[in-house]
Design a protein around this motif. Structure first.
Motif, mmCIF file in Angstrom:
data_model
loop_
_atom_site.group_PDB
_atom_site.id
_atom_site.type_symbol
_atom_site.label_atom_id
_atom_site.label_comp_id
_atom_site.label_asym_id
_atom_site.label_seq_id
_atom_site.Cartn_x
_atom_site.Cartn_y
_atom_site.Cartn_z
ATOM 1 N N ARG A 265 0.837 -1.201 0.000
ATOM 2 C CA ARG A 265 0.000 0.000 0.000
ATOM 3 C C ARG A 265 0.875 1.255 0.000
ATOM 4 O O ARG A 265 0.600 2.226 -0.714
ATOM 5 C CB ARG A 265 -0.917 -0.002 1.225
ATOM 6 N N GLY A 266 1.958 1.224 0.803
ATOM 7 C CA GLY A 266 2.858 2.374 0.854
ATOM 8 C C GLY A 266 3.526 2.638 -0.481
ATOM 9 O O GLY A 266 3.664 3.793 -0.913
ATOM 10 N N ILE A 267 3.948 1.573 -1.163
ATOM 11 C CA ILE A 267 4.564 1.723 -2.485
ATOM 12 C C ILE A 267 3.571 2.306 -3.477
ATOM 13 O O ILE A 267 3.899 3.208 -4.252
ATOM 14 C CB ILE A 267 5.087 0.351 -2.982
ATOM 15 N N SER A 268 2.337 1.807 -3.463
ATOM 16 C CA SER A 268 1.307 2.283 -4.393
ATOM 17 C C SER A 268 0.992 3.753 -4.167
ATOM 18 O O SER A 268 0.881 4.536 -5.119
ATOM 19 C CB SER A 268 0.030 1.446 -4.246
ATOM 20 N N ILE A 269 0.844 4.132 -2.896
ATOM 21 C CA ILE A 269 0.511 5.535 -2.586
ATOM 22 C C ILE A 269 1.687 6.449 -2.917
ATOM 23 O O ILE A 269 1.502 7.548 -3.465
ATOM 24 C CB ILE A 269 0.103 5.664 -1.108
ATOM 25 N N PHE A 275 -4.434 8.224 -5.362
ATOM 26 C CA PHE A 275 -5.034 7.322 -6.344
ATOM 27 C C PHE A 275 -4.468 5.907 -6.208
ATOM 28 O O PHE A 275 -5.091 4.930 -6.635
ATOM 29 C CB PHE A 275 -4.771 7.871 -7.747
ATOM 30 N N GLY A 276 -3.282 5.806 -5.572
ATOM 31 C CA GLY A 276 -2.630 4.513 -5.412
ATOM 32 C C GLY A 276 -3.465 3.523 -4.619
ATOM 33 O O GLY A 276 -3.436 2.317 -4.879
ATOM 34 N N ASN A 277 -4.203 4.016 -3.622
ATOM 35 C CA ASN A 277 -5.062 3.131 -2.833
ATOM 36 C C ASN A 277 -6.137 2.493 -3.696
ATOM 37 O O ASN A 277 -6.438 1.308 -3.576
ATOM 38 C CB ASN A 277 -5.716 3.917 -1.692
ATOM 39 N N THR A 278 -6.723 3.301 -4.565
ATOM 40 C CA THR A 278 -7.764 2.784 -5.468
ATOM 41 C C THR A 278 -7.182 1.768 -6.432
ATOM 42 O O THR A 278 -7.774 0.698 -6.661
ATOM 43 C CB THR A 278 -8.403 3.942 -6.254
#
Length: 431
Positions: A265-269, A275-278
């Motif tokens: 999740r941290g990498i995506s955000i 938008f990374g969470n979505t």
């Protein structure tokens, strides 16, 4: 000859059926703990999570039968027991694990719903797709997989572009750690399960491929393409975990499954902002969903063939597998992994040697070779299983005298030695 469109659709479908919860969550944390040694850990991971599974698909291309054909040279009885065991394990562990991961990472943080509600809706949708299995290959290959791949490449490329120095390594033997972590993807078992799904789906759709050799070429090339895709994604996720993990606090006091989720999740955000969470939620849901479809469809296919090719058996088995998924899906991701480990240490080595023996030319892989190697593998993998069930000091004397046993690989050298010895004895006997 097959069409190029059929090759791409089959390749994408294979990739997606392999790529599930563990495939997405395991590599980043593996890279994080490997740090500067991420390349070595990647090599180990690729052996059990890419190379062996793709060899399994090549074996399916050679056999073009069911999973029963993988083990029948040992004995028909053994093959029936092995197949039933694998399908029950698949329906009871990796399939519910996809629902658990979807709930913990994608659904609960956004909606706060219960695991029961998530599992009920999740497996109801899985059941709908499985019962409409003629559309599985097209839907997954044409639509779901391209979306998964685009999202993954977006997270990996942006993450690597803005990455920093890797962590200090914390793994004693990175290569072995990668090998054993690859077990937890269930991809070798997945190869013998979803490979059969691909073959049945090709037959069911009446694609342009009808000759045995042409279909073998299609499945083999699709396997290589899917394998290359898995290689790129795994290497990317491991390297992102190694290089980007230093900027993310994953809280070492949390369970390993929550660490995996927080890191991803941290990498995506960090890569894509809020938008990374979505993106992560959609990515997890799609990757897990397609794998669950493959497992439930494969299980239902096997029991349908076992019990008179009855469509009623197919439907009932799919329903039972979905209900089992709902029940086990109430457990958290980490608990399911802990339950799976001793089972994996038992069934994974046998699955690996069956895959390898099925791609060896028939003149080398005789019934005697199959029986000798499988029995040896079973015997020498028992200490790995017992290490999870009894105090370590109980089996330490046995582990000490078996090469590689301390790395949970004590079956490798004995199995290879017996393979060579059996071939030699057979050759002497012929002379």
């Amino acid at each position: 000859m097959y069409k190029r469109k059929e090759l791409l659709v089959t390749s994408f479908a294979l990739f997606s059926l392999f790529f599930g919860a563990g495939n997405l969550l395991l590599p980043p944390l593996l890279g994080y703990t490997a740090g500067e040694d991420w390349l070595w850990v990647s090599i180990g991971f690729m052996v059990t999570a890419v190379l062996i599974p793709i060899i399994g698909i090549l074996a399916h291309a050679k056999l073009q039968g069911t999973m029963f054909d993988f083990a029948k040279k040992v004995s028909p009885t053994f093959s029936y027991v092995y197949c039933i065991l694998v399908y029950v394990i698949s329906a009871a562990i990796p399939s519910p694990r996809t629902a658990s991961a979807t709930h913990e990472i994608a659904i609960h943080p956004a909606f706060g719903t219960s695991p029961l509600l998530t599992s009920l809706i999740y497996f109801a949708l899985v059941l709908v797709f499985v019962l409409n299995r003629s559309k599985i290959l097209s839907l997954i290959g044409k639509f779901l997989t391209p979306l998964i791949v685009i999202m993954l490449l977006m997270v990996i490329s942006i993450g690597l572009y803005s990455s920093s120095l890797p962590n200090s390594p914390t793994l004693e033997v990175p290569l072995v750690s990668g090998l054993l972590e690859g077990y937890q993807t269930f991809d070798a078992i997945g190869a013998v399960v979803v490979g059969a799904v691909i073959i049945v789906s090709l037959n069911f759709k009446n694609v342009s491929v009808d000759a045995f050799d042409a279909k073998r070429a299609l499945i083999r090339r699709a396997g290589f393409i899917a394998g290359f895709g898995l290689f790129v994604i795994y290497a990317g996720l491991i390297s992102v975990g190694a290089y980007y993990g230093t900027e993310i606090n994953i809280d070492d006091t949390l369970s390993s499954d929550m660490q995996r989720a927080n890191l991803l999740r941290g990498i995506s955000i960090s890569a894509l902002g809020t938008f990374g969470n979505t993106v992560l939620s959609i990515l997890i849901s799609l990757a897990c969903f397609t794998t669950a479809i493959g497992i439930v469809a494969g299980t239902a296919d096997y029991f349908k063939g076992l019990l008179g090719n009855s469509q009623t058996v197919f439907v009932v088995t799919a329903i039972i597998a979905s209900v089992l998924g709902v029940v086990v899906g109430q457990l958290d991701f980490g608990t399911i992994i802990m339950v799976a480990l001793p089972i994996l240490m038992f069934i994974y080595p046998i699955t690996i040697v069956l895959i390898l023996l099925n791609v060896v030319p028939d003149r080398y892989a005789t019934k005697l070779v199959f029986r000798a190697v499988v029995i040896t593998t079973f015997m020498f993998s028992l200490p790995d299983v017992l290490s999870f069930l009894v105090p370590p000091e109980t089996i330490q004397p046995i582990v000490a005298i078996i090469p590689l046993a301390k790395y949970n690989l004590g079956w490798v050298i004995p199995a290879f030695t017996v393979f060579l010895a059996t071939l030699f004895l057979q050759r002497l006997n012929r002379k």
